[in-house]
Design a protein around this motif. Structure first.
Motif, PDB file in Angstrom:
ATOM      1  N   PRO A 151       0.804  -1.236   0.000  1.00 58.23           N
ATOM      2  CA  PRO A 151       0.000   0.000   0.000  1.00 58.23           C
ATOM      3  C   PRO A 151       0.832   1.278   0.000  1.00 58.23           C
ATOM      4  O   PRO A 151       0.313   2.358  -0.276  1.00 58.23           O
ATOM      5  N   SER A 152       2.131   1.162   0.285  1.00 53.89           N
ATOM      6  CA  SER A 152       2.959   2.372   0.206  1.00 53.89           C
ATOM      7  C   SER A 152       3.384   2.651  -1.237  1.00 53.89           C
ATOM      8  O   SER A 152       3.916   3.704  -1.548  1.00 53.89           O
ATOM      9  N   VAL A 153       3.120   1.688  -2.135  1.00 48.87           N
ATOM     10  CA  VAL A 153       3.495   1.868  -3.544  1.00 48.87           C
ATOM     11  C   VAL A 153       2.261   1.943  -4.449  1.00 48.87           C
ATOM     12  O   VAL A 153       2.258   2.671  -5.440  1.00 48.87           O
ATOM     13  N   TYR A 154       1.212   1.191  -4.122  1.00 45.24           N
ATOM     14  CA  TYR A 154       0.033   1.110  -5.004  1.00 45.24           C
ATOM     15  C   TYR A 154      -1.262   1.342  -4.244  1.00 45.24           C
ATOM     16  O   TYR A 154      -1.398   0.944  -3.091  1.00 45.24           O
ATOM     17  N   HIS A 155      -2.222   1.968  -4.925  1.00 43.14           N
ATOM     18  CA  HIS A 155      -3.593   2.080  -4.398  1.00 43.14           C
ATOM     19  C   HIS A 155      -4.459   1.184  -5.278  1.00 43.14           C
ATOM     20  O   HIS A 155      -4.422   1.315  -6.504  1.00 43.14           O
ATOM     21  N   VAL A 156      -5.222   0.298  -4.665  1.00 43.27           N
ATOM     22  CA  VAL A 156      -6.011  -0.663  -5.436  1.00 43.27           C
ATOM     23  C   VAL A 156      -7.497  -0.494  -5.131  1.00 43.27           C
ATOM     24  O   VAL A 156      -7.911  -0.503  -3.980  1.00 43.27           O
ATOM     25  N   VAL A 157      -8.292  -0.342  -6.190  1.00 47.90           N
ATOM     26  CA  VAL A 157      -9.741  -0.184  -6.065  1.00 47.90           C
ATOM     27  C   VAL A 157     -10.415  -1.339  -6.805  1.00 47.90           C
ATOM     28  O   VAL A 157      -9.978  -1.723  -7.896  1.00 47.90           O
ATOM     29  N   HIS A 158     -11.479  -1.881  -6.212  1.00 46.95           N
ATOM     30  CA  HIS A 158     -12.189  -3.016  -6.814  1.00 46.95           C
ATOM     31  C   HIS A 158     -13.652  -2.634  -6.967  1.00 46.95           C
ATOM     32  O   HIS A 158     -14.316  -2.306  -5.978  1.00 46.95           O
ATOM     33  N   VAL A 159     -14.144  -2.640  -8.197  1.00 45.97           N
ATOM     34  CA  VAL A 159     -15.528  -2.227  -8.474  1.00 45.97           C
ATOM     35  C   VAL A 159     -16.324  -3.437  -8.936  1.00 45.97           C
ATOM     36  O   VAL A 159     -15.932  -4.125  -9.882  1.00 45.97           O
ATOM     37  N   SER A 160     -17.445  -3.714  -8.262  1.00 47.25           N
ATOM     38  CA  SER A 160     -18.281  -4.823  -8.724  1.00 47.25           C
ATOM     39  C   SER A 160     -19.741  -4.394  -8.772  1.00 47.25           C
ATOM     40  O   SER A 160     -20.169  -3.515  -8.023  1.00 47.25           O
ATOM     41  N   LEU A 161     -20.487  -5.006  -9.675  1.00 47.66           N
ATOM     42  CA  LEU A 161     -21.907  -4.697  -9.834  1.00 47.66           C
ATOM     43  C   LEU A 161     -22.674  -5.572  -8.845  1.00 47.66           C
ATOM     44  O   LEU A 161     -22.907  -6.749  -9.093  1.00 47.66           O
ATOM     45  N   LEU A 162     -23.044  -5.000  -7.716  1.00 50.85           N
ATOM     46  CA  LEU A 162     -23.562  -5.805  -6.597  1.00 50.85           C
ATOM     47  C   LEU A 162     -24.895  -6.496  -6.867  1.00 50.85           C
ATOM     48  O   LEU A 162     -25.136  -7.578  -6.369  1.00 50.85           O
ATOM     49  N   ASN A 163     -25.767  -5.851  -7.635  1.00 48.78           N
ATOM     50  CA  ASN A 163     -27.117  -6.413  -7.762  1.00 48.78           C
ATOM     51  C   ASN A 163     -27.371  -7.093  -9.105  1.00 48.78           C
ATOM     52  O   ASN A 163     -28.505  -7.250  -9.526  1.00 48.78           O
ATOM     53  N   GLN A 164     -26.302  -7.475  -9.795  1.00 47.26           N
ATOM     54  CA  GLN A 164     -26.470  -8.194 -11.059  1.00 47.26           C
ATOM     55  C   GLN A 164     -26.239  -9.673 -10.813  1.00 47.26           C
ATOM     56  O   GLN A 164     -25.287 -10.050 -10.143  1.00 47.26           O
TER      57      GLN A 164
END
Length: 196
Positions: free
Chosen positions: A164-177
Motif C-alpha cells: 500500500p505504500s506503492v500502489y492504491h487498489v480499487v475493486h468495483v463490482s456490480l452488486l445487484n447483477q
C-alpha cells in the motif's frame, strides 16, 4: 458533448477512470487488444504525438483492430504487437501512463483462446513496474466462464497483497447483477512510492 454513461457497462466505467490518467503525448499499453475497442479509445486519448502499444496473440484480433484504426486514421499512433502480454518487457523500456486489460476471450472469436492466470499475472507484474508514478492499470475481470473465474481467484488475492505504500487498489463490482457480471480493478502507482 455529454456522453451517456451506463453504469452497467463495466468497460465504460473503465474508460471513465482511464481517461483521467491520460494526457496528449502519453505512451500507453493495451495488453489485450481484442477487437480494438480499448485500443481505439486509447489512441484517441493520447493524441497525435502519443503512442499505444497493443498486444494480442491472435492474428485475427490484430487484423480487426488494424481495420478499425485505419478507418479512423489512427494507425500511425499504434504499434500492434503479435505477442502474449507476458512479454511487455521485450517491447517496452520506458514508463507508461496507463495499461489496460480486458481479460477473457475475444468477443465473437474462439472461446478456447482465453487469457490464463499464469501469463496474466506475469504480465501484470511487468505492468506494475512499467507504469510511472501516478499511472494507472485498469483490469476488467470476467467471472462468468471457468478460466475467467480461475483467473480472478488467482489475481484478486495478489492485488490485495500489493504494497500500500506503492500502489492504491480499487475493486468495483456490480452488486445487484446476477450471472457473474465482470468486475473492474484499478491500480494506481503512488506519486511518491514508499510513502503510504
Amino acid at each position: 458533448s455529454s456522453k451517456m454513461l451506463n453504469l452497467k457497462k463495466i468497460t465504460g466505467l473503465a474508460h471513465l477512470h482511464v481517461e483521467c490518467f491520460i494526457k496528449p503525448g502519453d505512451r500507453v499499453i493495451d495488453a489485450t487488444a481484442g477487437n480494438g475497442y480499448d485500443t481505439i479509445f486509447l489512441a484517441e486519448k493520447v493524441g497525435l504525438n502519443g503512442h499505444v502499444y497493443a498486444f494480442d496473440v491472435q492474428e485475427e484480433a490484430l487484423e480487426k483492430c488494424r481495420c478499425h484504426l485505419d478507418e479512423r486514421g489512427l494507425s500511425e499512433r499504434v504499434s500492434l504487437i503479435k505477442a502474449g502480454h507476458q512479454n511487455l518487457y521485450d517491447y517496452i523500456y520506458n514508463p507508461v501512463s496507463v495499461v489496460m486489460y480486458n481479460l477473457g476471450y475475444l468477443p465473437g472469436g474462439s472461446r478456447e483462446v482465453t487469457t490464463i492466470k499464469q501469463t496474466t499475472k506475469e504480465s501484470i507484474k511487468q505492468a506494475l513496474n512499467l507504469i510511472k508514478p501516478g499511472g494507472l492499470i485498469s483490469i476488467v475481470l470476467y467471472m462468468g466462464h471457468a478460466q475467467g473465474a480461475e483467473e480472478a481467484l488467482e489475481l484478486l488475492p495478489f492485488f490485495k497483497r500489493l504494497d500500500p505504500s506503492v500502489y492504491h487498489v480499487v475493486h468495483v463490482s456490480l452488486l445487484n447483477q446476477d450471472n457473474a457480471p465482470p468486475e473492474l480493478v484499478l491500480i494506481q502507482k503512488n506519486f511518491f512510492p514508499g510513502t503510504a
